[in-house]
Motif scaffolding. Structure first.
Motif, mmCIF file in Angstrom:
data_model
loop_
_atom_site.group_PDB
_atom_site.id
_atom_site.type_symbol
_atom_site.label_atom_id
_atom_site.label_comp_id
_atom_site.label_asym_id
_atom_site.label_seq_id
_atom_site.Cartn_x
_atom_site.Cartn_y
_atom_site.Cartn_z
ATOM 1 N N LEU A 77 35.289 14.490 -13.028
ATOM 2 C CA LEU A 77 36.258 14.798 -11.973
ATOM 3 C C LEU A 77 37.639 15.044 -12.574
ATOM 4 O O LEU A 77 38.452 15.742 -11.989
ATOM 5 N N LEU A 78 37.875 14.448 -13.750
ATOM 6 C CA LEU A 78 39.128 14.622 -14.484
ATOM 7 C C LEU A 78 38.814 15.020 -15.925
ATOM 8 O O LEU A 78 37.778 14.643 -16.462
ATOM 9 N N ALA A 79 39.732 15.758 -16.528
ATOM 10 C CA ALA A 79 39.662 16.074 -17.956
ATOM 11 C C ALA A 79 40.859 15.419 -18.633
ATOM 12 O O ALA A 79 41.955 15.386 -18.069
ATOM 13 N N LYS A 80 40.647 14.898 -19.829
ATOM 14 C CA LYS A 80 41.696 14.184 -20.559
ATOM 15 C C LYS A 80 42.167 15.027 -21.745
ATOM 16 O O LYS A 80 41.366 15.646 -22.434
ATOM 17 N N ARG A 81 43.481 15.034 -21.933
ATOM 18 C CA ARG A 81 44.089 15.703 -23.089
ATOM 19 C C ARG A 81 45.000 14.687 -23.765
ATOM 20 O O ARG A 81 45.799 14.031 -23.103
ATOM 21 N N ILE A 82 44.877 14.549 -25.075
ATOM 22 C CA ILE A 82 45.689 13.585 -25.823
ATOM 23 C C ILE A 82 46.689 14.352 -26.674
ATOM 24 O O ILE A 82 46.329 15.313 -27.350
ATOM 25 N N GLU A 83 47.946 13.933 -26.615
ATOM 26 C CA GLU A 83 49.005 14.510 -27.443
ATOM 27 C C GLU A 83 49.792 13.388 -28.095
ATOM 28 O O GLU A 83 49.917 12.304 -27.530
ATOM 29 N N ILE A 84 50.321 13.666 -29.259
ATOM 30 C CA ILE A 84 51.214 12.723 -29.928
ATOM 31 C C ILE A 84 52.640 13.205 -29.667
ATOM 32 O O ILE A 84 53.007 14.318 -30.023
ATOM 33 N N VAL A 85 53.432 12.369 -28.993
ATOM 34 C CA VAL A 85 54.812 12.692 -28.642
ATOM 35 C C VAL A 85 55.708 11.630 -29.262
ATOM 36 O O VAL A 85 55.590 10.447 -28.940
ATOM 37 N N GLU A 86 56.574 12.062 -30.172
ATOM 38 C CA GLU A 86 57.475 11.154 -30.879
ATOM 39 C C GLU A 86 56.718 9.971 -31.484
ATOM 40 O O GLU A 86 57.147 8.821 -31.385
ATOM 41 N N GLY A 87 55.562 10.262 -32.073
ATOM 42 C CA GLY A 87 54.768 9.245 -32.742
ATOM 43 C C GLY A 87 53.918 8.378 -31.826
ATOM 44 O O GLY A 87 53.224 7.488 -32.285
ATOM 45 N N LYS A 88 53.971 8.622 -30.523
ATOM 46 C CA LYS A 88 53.192 7.819 -29.575
ATOM 47 C C LYS A 88 52.101 8.684 -28.949
ATOM 48 O O LYS A 88 52.319 9.847 -28.634
ATOM 49 N N LYS A 89 50.940 8.072 -28.754
ATOM 50 C CA LYS A 89 49.821 8.769 -28.126
ATOM 51 C C LYS A 89 50.054 8.853 -26.620
ATOM 52 O O LYS A 89 50.306 7.832 -25.967
ATOM 53 N N ARG A 90 50.000 10.052 -26.093
ATOM 54 C CA ARG A 90 50.142 10.278 -24.651
ATOM 55 C C ARG A 90 48.847 10.883 -24.134
ATOM 56 O O ARG A 90 48.295 11.790 -24.749
ATOM 57 N N ILE A 91 48.380 10.366 -23.021
ATOM 58 C CA ILE A 91 47.158 10.886 -22.415
ATOM 59 C C ILE A 91 47.535 11.576 -21.109
ATOM 60 O O ILE A 91 48.235 11.005 -20.273
ATOM 61 N N TYR A 92 47.076 12.806 -20.975
ATOM 62 C CA TYR A 92 47.325 13.597 -19.780
ATOM 63 C C TYR A 92 45.991 13.918 -19.117
ATOM 64 O O TYR A 92 45.040 14.318 -19.783
ATOM 65 N N TYR A 93 45.933 13.711 -17.815
ATOM 66 C CA TYR A 93 44.723 13.998 -17.054
ATOM 67 C C TYR A 93 44.966 15.205 -16.167
ATOM 68 O O TYR A 93 46.061 15.383 -15.622
ATOM 69 N N SER A 94 43.926 16.022 -16.014
ATOM 70 C CA SER A 94 43.981 17.136 -15.062
ATOM 71 C C SER A 94 42.666 17.159 -14.288
ATOM 72 O O SER A 94 41.622 16.706 -14.789
ATOM 73 N N ILE A 95 42.731 17.668 -13.094
ATOM 74 C CA ILE A 95 41.544 17.717 -12.243
ATOM 75 C C ILE A 95 40.642 18.868 -12.690
ATOM 76 O O ILE A 95 41.121 19.924 -13.091
ATOM 77 N N THR A 96 39.333 18.642 -12.651
ATOM 78 C CA THR A 96 38.364 19.675 -13.004
ATOM 79 C C THR A 96 37.954 20.431 -11.738
ATOM 80 O O THR A 96 38.302 20.022 -10.618
ATOM 81 N N SER A 97 37.201 21.500 -11.896
ATOM 82 C CA SER A 97 36.728 22.234 -10.719
ATOM 83 C C SER A 97 35.803 21.350 -9.880
ATOM 84 O O SER A 97 35.837 21.400 -8.649
ATOM 85 N N GLN A 98 35.010 20.510 -10.539
ATOM 86 C CA GLN A 98 34.161 19.572 -9.808
ATOM 87 C C GLN A 98 35.025 18.580 -9.022
ATOM 88 O O GLN A 98 34.709 18.239 -7.882
ATOM 89 N N GLY A 99 36.114 18.135 -9.623
ATOM 90 C CA GLY A 99 37.042 17.243 -8.942
ATOM 91 C C GLY A 99 37.720 17.919 -7.758
ATOM 92 O O GLY A 99 37.903 17.315 -6.702
ATOM 93 N N GLU A 100 38.090 19.192 -7.933
ATOM 94 C CA GLU A 100 38.699 19.963 -6.834
ATOM 95 C C GLU A 100 37.733 20.065 -5.661
ATOM 96 O O GLU A 100 38.133 19.899 -4.499
ATOM 97 N N ASN A 101 36.464 20.337 -5.954
ATOM 98 C CA ASN A 101 35.463 20.462 -4.884
ATOM 99 C C ASN A 101 35.289 19.157 -4.131
ATOM 100 O O ASN A 101 35.232 19.150 -2.899
#
Length: 70
Positions: A29-53
């Motif tokens: 239902l969600l997809a996770k994206r991990i980024e390193i911002v200023e040396g810290k791990k940040r996790i970003y979630y976005s809704i998938t098409s299945q989640g939208e439905n």
């Protein structure tokens, strides 16, 4: 995310929120994206098409319930 929910009147702890996010990710239902911002791990979630439905389906059910109550 927790502060935004609190702003809307929902007092949710990280111990409640993160298991929900992980479960929603596992159910695709969600997809996770991990980024390193200023040396810290940040996790970003976005809704998938299945989640939208599912969201569209649930919105319809909530509207139906709301009209039955009112």
């Amino acid at each position: 995310m927790i502060s935004e929910l609190k702003r809307h009147g929902y007092n949710i702890s990280p111990g409640t929120l993160y298991p929900l996010l992980h479960k929603m990710e596992k159910e695709n239902l969600l997809a996770k994206r991990i980024e390193i911002v200023e040396g810290k791990k940040r996790i970003y979630y976005s809704i998938t098409s299945q989640g939208e439905n599912l969201l569209k389906k649930l919105r319809g059910k909530v509207k139906e319930l709301f009209h039955e109550i009112i």
